[in-house]
Design a protein around this motif. Structure first.
Motif, PDB file in Angstrom:
ATOM      1  N   GLN A   2      25.138  15.317  67.219  1.00 34.77           N
ATOM      2  CA  GLN A   2      26.492  15.861  66.985  1.00 34.77           C
ATOM      3  C   GLN A   2      26.552  16.602  65.652  1.00 34.77           C
ATOM      4  O   GLN A   2      27.160  17.663  65.536  1.00 34.77           O
ATOM      5  N   ALA A   3      25.880  16.013  64.651  1.00 32.43           N
ATOM      6  CA  ALA A   3      25.868  16.653  63.325  1.00 32.43           C
ATOM      7  C   ALA A   3      25.146  17.998  63.396  1.00 32.43           C
ATOM      8  O   ALA A   3      25.568  18.984  62.775  1.00 32.43           O
TER       9      ALA A   3
ATOM     10  N   PRO B 147      15.782   3.443  65.779  1.00 31.26           N
ATOM     11  CA  PRO B 147      16.639   4.524  66.285  1.00 31.26           C
ATOM     12  C   PRO B 147      15.798   5.728  66.724  1.00 31.26           C
ATOM     13  O   PRO B 147      14.882   6.129  66.015  1.00 31.26           O
TER      14      PRO B 147
ATOM     15  N   LYS C 105      13.193   8.837  60.571  1.00 34.13           N
ATOM     16  CA  LYS C 105      14.212   9.171  61.561  1.00 34.13           C
ATOM     17  C   LYS C 105      13.632  10.166  62.565  1.00 34.13           C
ATOM     18  O   LYS C 105      12.825  11.028  62.206  1.00 34.13           O
TER      19      LYS C 105
ATOM     20  N   ASP D 249      21.717  15.311  58.919  1.00 35.99           N
ATOM     21  CA  ASP D 249      20.936  14.247  59.556  1.00 35.99           C
ATOM     22  C   ASP D 249      20.517  14.774  60.929  1.00 35.99           C
ATOM     23  O   ASP D 249      21.304  14.746  61.881  1.00 35.99           O
ATOM     24  N   THR D 250      19.288  15.278  61.018  1.00 33.38           N
ATOM     25  CA  THR D 250      18.867  15.919  62.277  1.00 33.38           C
ATOM     26  C   THR D 250      18.543  14.902  63.378  1.00 33.38           C
ATOM     27  O   THR D 250      18.225  15.289  64.496  1.00 33.38           O
ATOM     28  N   SER D 251      18.656  13.605  63.056  1.00 35.03           N
ATOM     29  CA  SER D 251      18.515  12.622  64.131  1.00 35.03           C
ATOM     30  C   SER D 251      19.871  12.432  64.838  1.00 35.03           C
ATOM     31  O   SER D 251      19.965  11.727  65.839  1.00 35.03           O
ATOM     32  N   ASN D 252      20.908  13.083  64.308  1.00 36.02           N
ATOM     33  CA  ASN D 252      22.253  12.971  64.875  1.00 36.02           C
ATOM     34  C   ASN D 252      22.619  14.309  65.548  1.00 36.02           C
ATOM     35  O   ASN D 252      22.923  15.298  64.880  1.00 36.02           O
TER      36      ASN D 252
ATOM     37  N   THR E 263      16.660  19.088  57.593  1.00 37.47           N
ATOM     38  CA  THR E 263      16.720  17.621  57.662  1.00 37.47           C
ATOM     39  C   THR E 263      17.019  17.051  56.278  1.00 37.47           C
ATOM     40  O   THR E 263      16.355  17.394  55.299  1.00 37.47           O
TER      41      THR E 263
END
Ligand SMILES: Cc1ncc(COP(=O)(O)O)c(C=O)c1O
Length: 379
Positions: A127-128, A284, A152, A122-125, A96
């Protein structure tokens, strides 16, 4: 009988001393244990390997998280250090990107020179994360959720299912939510790590760390490193964490209620530009928390309109204490750019949003009106 979490925690250590019936678990302040003969042992030989007070804590931690085994360490970073020893030179971990500065320092200044590569994402994303999982050499994913200090939220269930399909270990730093609000192993992760200094102990009086694992094999390996490296939690500190755990669900409930009121009040303040609190409707990742029936915790970070106000706020608060750390019954205010994330370079901090206008609150159990009046006076 399998107890519910509040019962399990309130009764931690009970019935452990049949000889006296002591309700509070005894503090076995001993380095070593005598043997009655060759090949004889009470099950305890030397306190680095195992100690009865620490064992009560470790069994309670394992049960609280639904894990196979728990381990208590001298600090949260010692716990993470033991977990990172599962990996080898040349291995890569997805990490993260805005995690606690001390964990970042451990990855960058201790393990990178030893050959472990951290790939910050960004581990909240999702796709990433999915893209990063395609990189060569990935052996683990280290998720802090919610992140410190940006709060996040990562989708542990989805990420750990992808990781498992690729034979990649998922490690979750669950310091902010604790098993009361989020159980990483039940969501599919392999290992949960904690700074037990924070909510688990809860009274700002002890530095401690914890690891809970999903499988016996991981238990063997972490147990080996705990004993071989030796960064164990002592019996007195283990007792303090056990005592803290007894009231964990109660404290967290009250802290969360207070935090929701403080965050809502901050969000309408003219000098506050942005409030990050997982309990606010538009935070988010709120959908993940709702779906998994996770709580919101009691950490808030907020941006004020001008960095020039920071010094006055930090020296002016009378109920909040200006101090590092979090999770205790006392409310604290922290300046992450200077206190917790000084080891991250300024450009990275700025890109992530850990800027010189960001303040972090750990909301305690005080009367919420006192907390709000305190902030009102300094803002
Ligand atoms: C999320 C998180 N993980 C780990 C740590 C490290 O824990 P300790 O300070 O107990 O070593 C901290 C400390 O602030 C933290 O906030």
């Amino acid at each position: 009988m399998k107890s519910n979490l509040s019962t399990l925690l309130a009764q931690a250590g009970n019935r452990k001393d049949p000889k006296t019936g002591a309700i509070s678990v005894p503090i076995y302040q001993t380095a070593s244990f005598g043997h009655t003969g060759l090949g004889q042992s009470t099950g305890f030989d030397y306190s680095r390997t195992s100690n009865p007070t620490r064992l009560v804590l470790e069994e309670t931690l394992a049960a609280a998280d639904g894990g196979v085994k728990g381990f208590a360490f001298a600090s949260g970073l010692a716990a993470i250090d033991a977990v990172l020893h599962l990996f080898h030179s040349g291995d890569r971990l997805i990490v993260t990107e805005d995690l606690y500065g001390g964990t970042f320092r451990l990855f960058e200044q201790v393990f990178r020179p030893l050959g472990l590569d951290a790939l910050y994402v960004d581990t909240s994303n999702l796709q990433a994360v999915q893209k990063a999982l395609q990189s060569p050499g990935i052996k683990g994913i280290f998720i802090e959720t919610p992140t410190n200090p940006l709060l996040k939220i990562a989708d542990i269930r989805t990420i750990s299912s992808w990781a498992r399909a690729q034979n990649i270990l998922t490690i979750v730093d669950n310091t902010f939510f604790t098993p009361v609000f989020q159980k990483p192993l039940e969501l599919g992760a392999d290992i949960a790590v904690y700074s037990a200094t924070k909510f688990l102990a809860g009274h700002n009086d002890v530095v401690a760390g914890a690891v809970v694992v999903r499988t016996a094999e991981l238990g063997e390996r972490i147990g080996f490193f705990q004993n071989a490296i030796g960064s164990i939690l002592g019996p007195q500190d283990s007792w303090l964490v056990i005592r803290g755990l007894k009231t964990l669900p109660l404290r967290l409930q009250k802290q969360q209620e207070n935090a929701l009121q403080v965050a809502t009040w901050l969000a309408s303040h003219p000098h506050v530009k942005l409030v990050r609190f997982p309990g606010l409707p538009h935070h988010p990742g709120r959908d993940i928390l709702d779906r998994e029936q996770i709580g919101f915790g009691s950490m808030i970070s907020f941006e004020i309109d001008a960095a020039s106000r920071v010094a006055g706020i930090l020296s002016g608060v009378k109920v909040f204490l200006f101090a590092e750390s979090l999770g205790g019954v006392e409310s604290l205010i922290t300046y992450p750019a200077v206190q917790t994330h000084a080891d991250m370079d300024p450009a990275t901090r700025d890109r992530l949003g850990i800027n010189d206008r960001l303040l972090r609150l750990s909301v305690g159990i005080e009367d919420v009106n006192d907390l709000i009046h305190d902030l009102e006076a300094v803002l």
